[in-house]
Design a protein around this motif. Structure first.
Motif, PDB file in Angstrom:
ATOM      1  N   GLY A 202       6.857  22.918   4.057  1.00 51.29           N
ATOM      2  CA  GLY A 202       6.524  22.591   5.435  1.00 51.29           C
ATOM      3  C   GLY A 202       5.134  23.062   5.814  1.00 51.29           C
ATOM      4  N   ALA A 203       4.746  24.254   5.335  1.00 53.02           N
ATOM      5  CA  ALA A 203       3.397  24.743   5.605  1.00 53.02           C
ATOM      6  C   ALA A 203       2.352  23.832   4.968  1.00 53.02           C
ATOM      7  CB  ALA A 203       3.250  26.172   5.085  1.00 53.02           C
ATOM      8  N   ALA A 204       2.661  23.300   3.773  1.00 57.82           N
ATOM      9  CA  ALA A 204       1.757  22.342   3.132  1.00 57.82           C
ATOM     10  C   ALA A 204       1.657  21.060   3.949  1.00 57.82           C
ATOM     11  CB  ALA A 204       2.250  22.044   1.715  1.00 57.82           C
TER      12      ALA A 204
ATOM     13  N   GLY B 288      -5.996  22.179   0.816  1.00 62.94           N
ATOM     14  CA  GLY B 288      -5.895  23.430   1.547  1.00 62.94           C
ATOM     15  C   GLY B 288      -4.599  24.155   1.294  1.00 62.94           C
ATOM     16  N   LEU B 289      -4.379  25.196   2.096  1.00 62.40           N
ATOM     17  CA  LEU B 289      -3.240  26.097   1.930  1.00 62.40           C
ATOM     18  C   LEU B 289      -2.613  26.394   3.282  1.00 62.40           C
ATOM     19  CD1 LEU B 289      -1.537  28.292   0.364  1.00 62.40           C
ATOM     20  CD2 LEU B 289      -3.417  29.883   0.889  1.00 62.40           C
ATOM     21  N   GLY B 290      -1.294  26.254   3.341  1.00 66.79           N
ATOM     22  CA  GLY B 290      -0.537  26.664   4.514  1.00 66.79           C
ATOM     23  C   GLY B 290       0.377  27.819   4.142  1.00 66.79           C
ATOM     24  N   VAL B 291       0.452  28.819   5.016  1.00 65.08           N
ATOM     25  CA  VAL B 291       1.276  30.002   4.760  1.00 65.08           C
ATOM     26  C   VAL B 291       2.291  30.155   5.891  1.00 65.08           C
ATOM     27  CG1 VAL B 291       1.300  32.497   4.399  1.00 65.08           C
ATOM     28  CG2 VAL B 291      -0.642  31.133   3.572  1.00 65.08           C
ATOM     29  N   ALA B 292       3.560  30.278   5.522  1.00 66.72           N
ATOM     30  CA  ALA B 292       4.645  30.488   6.482  1.00 66.72           C
ATOM     31  C   ALA B 292       5.039  31.958   6.466  1.00 66.72           C
ATOM     32  CB  ALA B 292       5.843  29.618   6.124  1.00 66.72           C
ATOM     33  N   LEU B 293       5.221  32.535   7.668  1.00 69.29           N
ATOM     34  CA  LEU B 293       5.469  33.970   7.806  1.00 69.29           C
ATOM     35  C   LEU B 293       6.718  34.229   8.654  1.00 69.29           C
ATOM     36  CD1 LEU B 293       1.749  34.799   8.450  1.00 69.29           C
ATOM     37  CD2 LEU B 293       3.036  35.671   6.505  1.00 69.29           C
TER      38      LEU B 293
ATOM     39  N   LEU C   9       0.842  -1.204   0.000  1.00 69.06           N
ATOM     40  CA  LEU C   9       0.000   0.000   0.000  1.00 69.06           C
ATOM     41  C   LEU C   9       0.874   1.250   0.000  1.00 69.06           C
ATOM     42  CD1 LEU C   9      -2.574  -1.237   2.643  1.00 69.06           C
ATOM     43  CD2 LEU C   9      -3.044  -0.877   0.211  1.00 69.06           C
ATOM     44  N   HIS C  10       0.465   2.215  -0.794  1.00 69.92           N
ATOM     45  CA  HIS C  10       1.198   3.475  -0.907  1.00 69.92           C
ATOM     46  C   HIS C  10       0.207   4.631  -0.887  1.00 69.92           C
ATOM     47  CE1 HIS C  10       4.908   1.365  -2.204  1.00 69.92           C
ATOM     48  NE2 HIS C  10       4.073   0.549  -2.819  1.00 69.92           N
ATOM     49  N   LEU C  11       0.704   5.814  -0.593  1.00 71.42           N
ATOM     50  CA  LEU C  11      -0.124   7.010  -0.752  1.00 71.42           C
ATOM     51  C   LEU C  11      -0.476   7.182  -2.220  1.00 71.42           C
ATOM     52  CD1 LEU C  11       1.754   9.601   1.504  1.00 71.42           C
ATOM     53  CD2 LEU C  11      -0.324   8.330   2.064  1.00 71.42           C
ATOM     54  N   ASN C  12      -1.680   7.626  -2.468  1.00 72.53           N
ATOM     55  CA  ASN C  12      -2.110   7.919  -3.837  1.00 72.53           C
ATOM     56  C   ASN C  12      -1.658   9.339  -4.187  1.00 72.53           C
ATOM     57  OD1 ASN C  12      -3.395   8.434  -6.248  1.00 72.53           O
ATOM     58  ND2 ASN C  12      -5.402   7.679  -5.595  1.00 72.53           N
ATOM     59  N   GLU C  13      -0.697   9.442  -5.098  1.00 70.57           N
ATOM     60  CA  GLU C  13      -0.110  10.731  -5.459  1.00 70.57           C
ATOM     61  C   GLU C  13      -0.904  11.474  -6.538  1.00 70.57           C
ATOM     62  OE1 GLU C  13       3.784  11.603  -4.143  1.00 70.57           O
ATOM     63  OE2 GLU C  13       2.015  11.159  -2.915  1.00 70.57           O
ATOM     64  N   GLU C  14      -1.982  10.859  -7.011  1.00 73.91           N
ATOM     65  CA  GLU C  14      -2.711  11.427  -8.151  1.00 73.91           C
ATOM     66  C   GLU C  14      -4.021  12.106  -7.774  1.00 73.91           C
ATOM     67  OE1 GLU C  14      -1.150  11.338 -10.997  1.00 73.91           O
ATOM     68  OE2 GLU C  14       0.435  10.113 -10.115  1.00 73.91           O
ATOM     69  N   ARG C  15      -4.475  11.933  -6.521  1.00 81.49           N
ATOM     70  CA  ARG C  15      -5.834  12.370  -6.178  1.00 81.49           C
ATOM     71  C   ARG C  15      -5.894  13.734  -5.497  1.00 81.49           C
ATOM     72  NH1 ARG C  15     -10.084  14.161  -5.812  1.00 81.49           N
ATOM     73  NH2 ARG C  15     -12.018  13.281  -4.966  1.00 81.49           N
ATOM     74  N   HIS C  16      -4.923  14.026  -4.616  1.00 79.92           N
ATOM     75  CA  HIS C  16      -4.985  15.239  -3.816  1.00 79.92           C
ATOM     76  C   HIS C  16      -3.807  16.161  -4.112  1.00 79.92           C
ATOM     77  CE1 HIS C  16      -7.220  12.194  -1.386  1.00 79.92           C
ATOM     78  NE2 HIS C  16      -8.062  13.195  -1.247  1.00 79.92           N
ATOM     79  N   VAL C  17      -3.978  17.431  -3.785  1.00 84.80           N
ATOM     80  CA  VAL C  17      -2.892  18.398  -3.924  1.00 84.80           C
ATOM     81  C   VAL C  17      -2.903  19.329  -2.713  1.00 84.80           C
ATOM     82  CG1 VAL C  17      -4.304  20.008  -5.295  1.00 84.80           C
ATOM     83  CG2 VAL C  17      -1.805  20.132  -5.421  1.00 84.80           C
ATOM     84  N   LEU C  18      -1.711  19.636  -2.233  1.00 92.41           N
ATOM     85  CA  LEU C  18      -1.516  20.544  -1.104  1.00 92.41           C
ATOM     86  C   LEU C  18      -0.806  21.791  -1.617  1.00 92.41           C
ATOM     87  CD1 LEU C  18       0.036  17.809   1.172  1.00 92.41           C
ATOM     88  CD2 LEU C  18      -2.164  18.885   1.679  1.00 92.41           C
ATOM     89  N   PHE C  19      -1.182  22.954  -1.105  1.00 91.28           N
ATOM     90  CA  PHE C  19      -0.507  24.186  -1.493  1.00 91.28           C
ATOM     91  C   PHE C  19       0.155  24.812  -0.271  1.00 91.28           C
ATOM     92  CE2 PHE C  19      -3.888  23.751  -4.686  1.00 91.28           C
ATOM     93  CZ  PHE C  19      -3.111  23.786  -5.836  1.00 91.28           C
TER      94      PHE C  19
ATOM     95  N   LEU D 278     -10.854  28.965  -3.002  1.00 86.70           N
ATOM     96  CA  LEU D 278      -9.899  27.958  -2.545  1.00 86.70           C
ATOM     97  C   LEU D 278     -10.508  27.131  -1.419  1.00 86.70           C
ATOM     98  CD1 LEU D 278      -7.109  26.662  -2.554  1.00 86.70           C
ATOM     99  CD2 LEU D 278      -6.343  28.475  -1.013  1.00 86.70           C
ATOM    100  N   GLU D 279     -10.619  25.828  -1.638  1.00 86.75           N
ATOM    101  CA  GLU D 279     -11.238  24.926  -0.675  1.00 86.75           C
ATOM    102  C   GLU D 279     -10.208  24.407   0.325  1.00 86.75           C
ATOM    103  OE1 GLU D 279     -12.798  21.852  -3.114  1.00 86.75           O
ATOM    104  OE2 GLU D 279     -14.563  22.984  -3.737  1.00 86.75           O
ATOM    105  N   GLY D 280     -10.728  23.716   1.334  1.00 82.62           N
ATOM    106  CA  GLY D 280      -9.876  22.982   2.253  1.00 82.62           C
ATOM    107  C   GLY D 280      -9.456  23.769   3.477  1.00 82.62           C
ATOM    108  N   THR D 281      -8.428  23.245   4.139  1.00 83.94           N
ATOM    109  CA  THR D 281      -7.908  23.812   5.382  1.00 83.94           C
ATOM    110  C   THR D 281      -6.976  24.987   5.092  1.00 83.94           C
ATOM    111  OG1 THR D 281      -8.042  21.669   6.511  1.00 83.94           O
ATOM    112  CG2 THR D 281      -6.513  23.289   7.418  1.00 83.94           C
ATOM    113  N   TRP D 282      -7.148  26.053   5.854  1.00 82.28           N
ATOM    114  CA  TRP D 282      -6.253  27.206   5.782  1.00 82.28           C
ATOM    115  C   TRP D 282      -5.531  27.327   7.127  1.00 82.28           C
ATOM    116  CZ3 TRP D 282      -6.715  31.973   2.452  1.00 82.28           C
ATOM    117  CH2 TRP D 282      -7.432  31.723   1.273  1.00 82.28           C
TER     118      TRP D 282
END
Length: 401
Positions: free
Chosen positions: A384-386, A151-156, A81-91, A191-195
């Motif tokens: 890292g924020a992603a 979702g989106l993670g922002v580093a400051l 079993l592996h992570l599915n690299e084709e279904r989700h995207v992180l920003f 933009l959907e998902g977790t911020w």
């Protein structure tokens, strides 16, 4: 951003238990790709039926994929079993003092696309508007197919208020008490998902540990040497915990005092580490303007005597900081990144030589704490924020759908 994701539930809540089991299964596969169902049942101490149902759900929702047949610890061959690299995207994005850095990446942290925009320091509002514009361009090709945005993670570049999405202070930008995500949202309403948002060194440290597979250290300290100097400390492999402090100041090593009565720092104190080793102090010592790219300006000048003296002194100060972190935090591994590492030997040799010569004096042991230098860490904080977005979803209260 807090990395302690607490789930509210009632005792005996079957829905919660199923969610917890799926989270455990996904975490095991994420950390050790190639496990079979039998391997997971053994390591997670779950029944084969529970693992089978959890894996089937994760396959259906696109979190996992099946691979090759291989022998499991249970005896009978099973599907890896592996992570599915084709279904989700992180920003992920990093707001730096002189640049914006953006990434789109997969569940494993593989970068699909990245962008680095050089900027001159400006207002939070103008920065948010520009970042949103760049994010829209970056996102467009990755959201037209079957991928789902998590979702989106922002580093400051400054301490974040514990439990609140507020940038307390970015001394090298002159920003104070900024709700940066609130400035960004109106420009990215679709933009959907977790911020979430976090300090750049803490985000980088989290990603360096969380996206690690195989030999995962018990703890990791990331030191960011750029326009300013910061650090982040994370511990634990299942869900790394970030050291924050009561005011979010944990890791602000650039504002520890190395030279009492020394030069004034941007924070208002005198003799801070940043007055000796930082991008802004090197600019000031060598007369390099804010509009110029520091690394591009210095690389052709590395043989000049004044440049060599400045970088040697900065390197020695950096070595002292690394030794202080070793003695006060004692992490399993130290990772040194940030734009200044691109200056190479003139800065790094004095720092690493000092650290190597002195790190064992206190205990007299031959056991060395590994120190790894990332020569190009341009996108480490954004990535890292992603990773923090992914962790908040895997370990958070919402369903893995």
């Amino acid at each position: 951003m807090s990395t302690s994701y607490q789930q509210q539930h009632k005792a005996g809540d079957l829905h919660f238990l199923k969610r917890l089991n799926r989270s455990a299964i996904l975490e095991l596969v994420r950390r050790t790709p190639g496990l079979t169902r039998a391997d997971i049942a053994t390591q997670a101490q779950l029944t084969k039926a529970t693992v089978g149902a959890g894996v089937q759900s994760l396959l259906h929702q696109g979190w996992l994929r099946e691979g090759e047949l291989q022998k499991s610890s249970g005896g009978r061959p099973g599907r890896a079993l592996h992570l599915n690299e084709e279904r989700h995207v992180l920003f992920g994005a990093e707001v730096g003092v002189h640049g914006l850095r953006l990434v789109a990446c997969t569940l494993s942290g593989r970068v699909l696309e990245s962008h680095h925009e050089h900027i001159v320091p400006t207002t939070p509002e103008a920065t948010a508007e520009l970042l949103a514009e760049l994010l829209q361009r970056l996102m467009r090709p990755h959201l037209n197919g079957n991928r789902r945005c998590l979702g989106l993670g922002v580093a400051l570049p400054g301490p974040i208020a514990p439990g609140k999405p507020v940038l307390r202070l970015a001394p090298n930008l002159g920003w104070r008490d900024i709700r940066f995500l609130d400035l960004l949202r109106p420009h990215l309403s679709r933009l959907e998902g977790t911020w979430l948002m976090d300090n750049e060194a803490k985000a980088a440290a989290f990603g360096e540990l969380y996206f690690r597979t195989g030999n995962i250290p018990e703890s990791l300290m990331y030191v960011s040497a750029g326009t300013g100097i910061g650090s982040g400390m994370v511990e634990g492999s299942h869900l790394p915990l970030v050291a924050r402090g009561i005011q979010g100041l944990a890791g602000e090593i650039g504002h520890t005092v190395l030279q009492p009565g020394g030069l004034y720092c941007h924070c208002g104190n005198r003799g801070c580490a940043e007055t000796l080793v930082s991008g802004w102090s090197i600019r000031a010592a060598l007369g390099i303007a804010e509009e110029e790219d520091l690394i591009e300006a210095l690389l052709p000048r590395l043989n000049e005597p004044d440049v060599q003296v400045t970088l040697r002194r900065a390197g020695e100060a950096l070595g002292i900081l690394l030794l202080n972190l070793h003695h006060t935090q004692n992490p399993s591994e130290i990772v040194l990144g940030g734009s200044l590492t691109q200056l190479g030997a003139p800065l790094l040799d004095p720092a690493l030589d000092y650290f190597k010569a002195n790190q064992s004096r206190l205990l007299g042991t031959t056991q060395q704490v590994p120190l790894r230098v990332i020569q190009d860490s341009t996108f480490v904080a954004a990535r890292g924020a992603a990773s923090q977005v992914l962790a908040s979803i895997i370990h958070g209260p919402s369903d893995l759908d």
